[in-house]
Every structure is written in structure tokens, then in C-alpha cells.
Design an enzyme around this catalytic site. Sequence first.
Site, mmCIF file in Angstrom:
data_model
loop_
_atom_site.group_PDB
_atom_site.id
_atom_site.type_symbol
_atom_site.label_atom_id
_atom_site.label_comp_id
_atom_site.label_asym_id
_atom_site.label_seq_id
_atom_site.Cartn_x
_atom_site.Cartn_y
_atom_site.Cartn_z
ATOM 1 N N ASP A 1 -27.340 12.830 23.976
ATOM 2 C CA ASP A 1 -26.734 13.850 24.824
ATOM 3 C C ASP A 1 -25.603 13.231 25.658
ATOM 4 O OD1 ASP A 1 -26.344 16.316 25.933
ATOM 5 O OD2 ASP A 1 -28.320 16.475 26.855
ATOM 6 N N GLU B 1 -19.502 12.928 27.593
ATOM 7 C CA GLU B 1 -18.212 13.522 27.942
ATOM 8 C C GLU B 1 -17.753 13.107 29.334
ATOM 9 O OE1 GLU B 1 -21.004 16.305 25.831
ATOM 10 O OE2 GLU B 1 -20.951 15.531 27.884
ATOM 11 N N ASP C 1 -24.478 23.964 25.050
ATOM 12 C CA ASP C 1 -25.290 24.802 25.937
ATOM 13 C C ASP C 1 -24.759 26.232 26.028
ATOM 14 O OD1 ASP C 1 -26.523 22.388 26.384
ATOM 15 O OD2 ASP C 1 -25.614 22.058 28.341
#
Length: 883
Positions: free
Chosen positions: A525, A528, A592
Site C-alpha cells: 500500500d 505516493e 479507495d
Amino acid sequence: MHFKGLRIHMHKLGPIRPSASPADPRRSLRFASAERDQLGLPTRFSLISEVRTMVKFSNGMWWNADGVIIDWAVEAIKSEAREHSIRCVATSKHVNHRGDTLNSPTITIECSSPLPDIFLLTACHWKGQQRTIQGPDYELYPDVDYTTLAAQRDDSLTTTKTDSALKIATRTLSATIDTRPSSFNIDIMSHGVNNPTIVSPGSDHLLTKLGWRSVGYVKKGTNASHPGSSLTDPDKGQRWFTMQFQLSVGEKIYGLGERFGPFIKNGQAVDMWNEDGGTSSELTYKNVPFFISSRGYGVFIPCPGFVTFEVQSERTTRVNIAVPYESLSAYIIHGPSPVEVIKRYTVLTGRPALPPPWSFGLWLSTSFTTSYDETTVTKFLEGMDKRDIPVGVFHFDCFWQKGFHWCEYEFDEDFFPDAKGQLARLKEKGYKETRHLSPLCRTTNRSRNQISVWINPYIAQESKIFDEGAKNGYFIKKSDGSVWQCDFWQAGMAIIDFTNPAACTWYQSKLEALIDLGVDCFKTDFGERIPTGNTVYHDGSSPEKMHNYYAFLYNKVTFDIIEKRLGKNEAIVFARSTTAGGQRFPVHWGGDPMSTFEAMAETLRGGLSLGLCGYGYWAHDIGGFEGTPDPALYKRWFAFGSLSSHTRLHGSGSYRVPWLIDPSGEADAVLAKFIDLKLSLMPYLYSTAIKTHKTGVAMMRPLFVEFSEDPFAWHVDTQYMLGENLMVAPVFNADGTVQYYVPDGTWYGILDGKLRKGPGFVTETHDFSSLPLLLRPGSAVVMREDVPKGVGGRKQTVYDYSAGVTVLINLAGGVIINEVVEVPDSRKPGALVAVLTIKGHLDIGEVRVVEGSLKGEWKVKKVKSGGGFDLLVAKDGEKKIGW
């Protein structure tokens, strides 16, 4: 004490390299909020209000934007045809006399052909600037021996120079630079090929061009025009390089990463800058500087830093591309079909590894902020078994680790006091069969339950491994040697520096300990939120270029250790962030989304856009991530999710087992039906996965990839092809009404047995246990109608894909079939266990096993023109069924 990684508290951290220049154009792009200031990243507010005026260099057709000076390539004053390239030097004004050779910037343009049907066009202002040449750079040709490929080319590459032009050409592609006075222009032409979207007669077609004022060096607020000031303050202001490619009438642009807005990119301004922005805005986790044109070519910009694309926005007849550097390169990739463009692009940047067959089963997650322990996990898995919903992979999300400690890569002992025992107990619920790999690889068991855990590359200050990482220089630093820390996400967190080989080894050792514990894969995950302000990397990489490239290194280092330990074709990650080349490390998921039908549709658009960039395997959070899906959305989304390459139930604050979403029990039945459907299609799906691995063409692909000659296929973004032969049209509402496009021919509904005739639109109503899943005219799929069960009666994802199969053939509408169908070996990923040929038409034909064998009784279902099918049966050992 707040941050304990400041210089005053640290041991010697090694040599410190200077941070990027404060004159860096990105430095003016600061977030308005305090948190973005600390991260040193630009805000969207800044990007809209400052970058937009900075990247939009013009004010209408005739004027530059305020404060902008552009040195356009106007006239080639020096030109040469080299053995394998052409090169010219262009001035920014017409040279009337010798005096015009003074005080005049020049642009150097070079065009070469590294491989057949690929040109590399490079334009440069100053070639000695560190900020431009500083790495990192994308890894090119990672899967091939480039020297061998280049030596084997046989496409008649030539270069020529005349009084009026420079030209580089092959049999199928040419680039011509006009060298006449004040006439700078570059035409890119295709030759001798049938382009499915160009209707003009002949076989020579203009693909694109860089015409008047299309290659230029841009200055805003600099001292470049002031001789004195340019000596004392040479770095003032912003400097960009731009190329502007012409768009033809009706030409459409696609790709540029996983983008959730309009599928056709025309009219959009698209920036390459990875952001944790959800799925409901122009931000994206996965920026890939590559687009495909409907005119039969693609363009790849090999720059991992900030790249901006103005797609028919700043200029309504162009794609304007700009980077904040002194030079710009572009690979122009000829097709003419989308499939050929993608194949050639993925030769450049790499093709996806082949995921293991078990990864195509259902993934069940704990969800994000929910409360769970071993009892919770066991209860959910037993509940799924009770409802005949087989789970192939169980995923532990963030809170398998202790709060405020992410990441230390250890189970939270308060909730999981016997983690090793728990994972062993989970695995015991599957088969005990094992397969031994190399001495470096753990003994694996493809039929048992698989375990996934969440990770990211951020190390909280409270993590027990923080001090070790800081002491040894494993984290990104500031220019004074301090650890780069912030309080967003985890308090005082540091970020692993993957440019440091020792840090990579250290990080991999933490993952190896988890593999030894029984973990099979990692959800990688984040990646970024990578800083650019006051940032120093171990190898001196540019912080601005590392911002996007960091995700590539993060997933590569993770994937490599899994592959080393578990073996080739056994490695998989579940990644959110990426850039060009990251497709080599599957799988990727769509981030998401909200729990709405609109978010379900935008998720599909994002996946299709990403797939066009070589990302072969993709998943999404079924039902959405934020919020709790209502039962209707959950059931519709699961039908879509089960017919995606990878299938996962995951959310934020709500569990995603069906009986908690829909107490009526209908969701239980819907999930059981659709996961059974997916498992029954595994012989076809895994055969498609192998082709994706070999070609780079995604399993889930837009209709125009298969039907590029159909003008309307280029507009469709609410349905997709699953491999070459199946079309899926998800239902995006509760009432079940769906309108979708059917290309030419007679298509067969696998779920309802009905025929649809194209080309044209079909409007239907489907209950929750159905959706349009159509078999292409004149094609076939191999499937297993009775999916084998394992220990505990759980249906298996990994079974013998050659045993007891049915070959479903669509011969409706009078089509003639001549197909080769491959049957994959589930025990040797990447290998085939049988090859079939299918020839004939409705009245006369045959299915023949030409390689390997099909085991047990196998069948042929032959779809008829009036609906229904003929059933033909072969006994064990028989190699042919004829009619």
C-alpha cells in the site's frame, strides 16, 4: 521530544548530497495546507492556479501567457544523416546574416529507431544541466536482450539528407524533418500497412506531426533575456521543454495511467504526479506517461518526473507535452492496431510477470479500521465455507500490526499472541499437497489457503525498527543529515530509501521473516506520499523524479524477495501506486472508491485506462472502500469483481462478508454463484493470463483493443472484453437495467443462453444473479462446469484444467471457426497441458487435441443459430470430436 531523527540526535549518517535547487520549478508549487508544506509536494490548488498558468504557455492562439518567452524551433541551420539516426540544430529565428547567429538559442533534435516500428525523438536546449540529466531513469528493455533484438531487425532502416529534408525510414514508418528556411516541421508517417481507423485510400498515412511552433524551450520569469542578471542569478524562474503533437480530425487519446475521469482523454489536462487522492478526482495513484491514439500509434515519455499532457485542451488540435527540464524525449510507437502498440510499448518498459493460479480465487480482507483477532478471522472463513463461497486468500489489513508502530512488520501480540500457529491453522483448512521448489524457495502448497498482509514503506518513530534504520542510514534524509520525518499517517514516520542497497536488504529481511511465518504475499500500500522538499537520497537521485519512481522501486524490491523465496510464477504483490514499468510486478488494485454505483463506473474506467499501459492484472475493492455498500451495490459490484482478473472483498470501516451486508441471504447466493462461475472459467482465464504475460495486453481490455475497426467501440467505457473471447457488461444500478453495445456478429449469453445480434445496442434487465456475459462469434472457451472440491468441500481455484472440461463454441450466425485453443497447466504456471484446434462451421467441423491430452470424459457444446446448443461427448483418451 518530538522527532528523534533530527541531526542533533543522530549518529553520523554518511555523506550528504545537496538538495534540489531552490530555483527548481517544482519549488513554487507548494501546498496551501501545512501537511503538504511538510511533505514538500505541490497541491492541486497550486497545480490549478499556478501550474496551469505555468504549463499553459499560451494565451489563446497568438499570444504567450504573461511572463512567458518561448524559443521555438523555427529553422534547421545544421543537419546530418547518420548511420542510424538523423540530427539537426534549429534556431529560434530565421538567420538572415551572420549577425543572427549571435545571441540566439538553439534546439538540437535527433530521431533514431531503436527497434522496428519505434522512433525515439529527442529535443534539447542545454545538455549540461545536472537537474535534467540527474536520475533516476526508467529501466528499458528489462525482459529482452536489446543488442540481439537490434541486430536481428530486418525492416530496411535508412537515413537520407536532401537540400530540403532529413528523413529516417523503415518499410512501415518514417520521420521527415523539413530543413528549408523558416519551415521547421516533423511528419511521422506510416507506410504499407492497413490502419483500421484511417478511412483514406492508399497505404501511406500521416500519423502525427510536429508543425509550426511545436518544439520549444519555455522560460517564465527568468533572467535569460538580461545579460547582466543572467550572470548573477542564472536560476531564476521556471524553465520547461515542450513538444506538441498534432491531432487529426476525430483522433482520440487513451491511457496515461489509472485515470478515473472521462475514458477518452481529449479535452483534459493530465499531470504525471502520483497522489493519494481516491478515485473521484483527477488525481491518481498510478501515473504512466504513455498514451494510445486511435490513429494507430502511441507515445511514451521516458521521464519519471513531472510531465504534463494538455490533450486537445491548450491547443484544440494538439497534444501538448511539457517537462520542467532542458530536454524532452518521446518514443513514438507504431501499431497500427492497439494490440501491436501495447506489445511494442511493453518491450520497452517490460511485461507483467505471470501471477500464480491461486491468486485468481477470492480474496477476503479484514478491512481497514475494523476490529479483529483470530476468532474474528476464523468465524468469517467458517461462515464463507458454510455458504459455499470458497476463499482462496485471506488478507490481514493494517491493524495486524500495533497502532502507532506501522511498520515494524510484526503481528500485534495483543491481538495475535500466536501468529505462527494461527497462520498454520488457517493453512490446515486446505489441501496438504506440497510442491518443492529450488533450495532457496520455501516449500509451497498451491491448494491451501494463502495469506496476505498489508505493508507500506513508512517506519513510525515508535516502531521497534526505527532506531536501527536511522542509525544505519536506511531512510530518506534531509540535507543536514537528519532523517526525513513527518506526522502524517504515522507519528514521526521515516521513509525507507530504496536507492540504498543496504536498506533494500534490510527491508527484505523483515519480509523474509514473515514468509518464514507463513505469509505468501504482501499488499504494498501507499508509496505516493514521497517528499520532494529538502530531500536527499542515498544515490543522489533527483527528489522530483523519485516522487513517482519511488513506487517502482518499492514494489520491485518487494516482488523480488517473494520471487526469490517462493519461486518464479509464485510471486505476487497487491500494489496501489506505480509508474511506467511497474506492470512487471503484479497485481495492482484501484485504490479507495466510494460505495456508490458512480464510483463503480469510475473504477472500471481507471482499470481500462491502466490496462492500456501494459498492466495486465487488476483488481478493485468490491462494494467500494469508503462507506458501507447497500446490498444492491454490493451484489452488482461482486458480479463485476468476479469477472475481473483478480477479486477482492475489502473496505474501510465495515466488514465485507455478505451476511453482514445483506441479512436476507441473497448476497450469499450471488457471491456463491459468481465465484463458482469464475472458478469454472479458470482454464480460459489462466490461458488468457499466460497470453497477457507474453504480450503485455491486459486481461481486461476496452472493446476497441479487439474491435479497432469498429468506430463505436472506441467510445465504450462501461463494458470490456475479458480476454479475446468474453465480453462483460456490468450493471450499474439496483433495478438491473443495462444498455450495452454489441459489435458485429451473433453473441451468445453464457449465463442465460440467449443470442444477441450486432452491431447495435441491447437493453436488458438482469436480476442480481446475472449480467451480460457474452461469447464472441466464432470463438470458444474451455471451462469446467463442475468445479472440483478439496478438503472440507471447498471448491478449488487450482485444479487440473485439462480434466472433465467443456469446450463451448459459438457457431451461431453462420460463422466459420478456425481457432487454436491452449489449455494451461495449473501445476506448472506458464506451461500448457494441451493444445486444441477447432475448425469448421455449424454443420461440419471438429475439435482436435493436437498436443498433450484432455483427461476423463470431455464435452463440446456447439451453440446453434436459433439458440440452444448441441452437446457432443468424448471418452477418456479420445483426441477428437467431430460433427
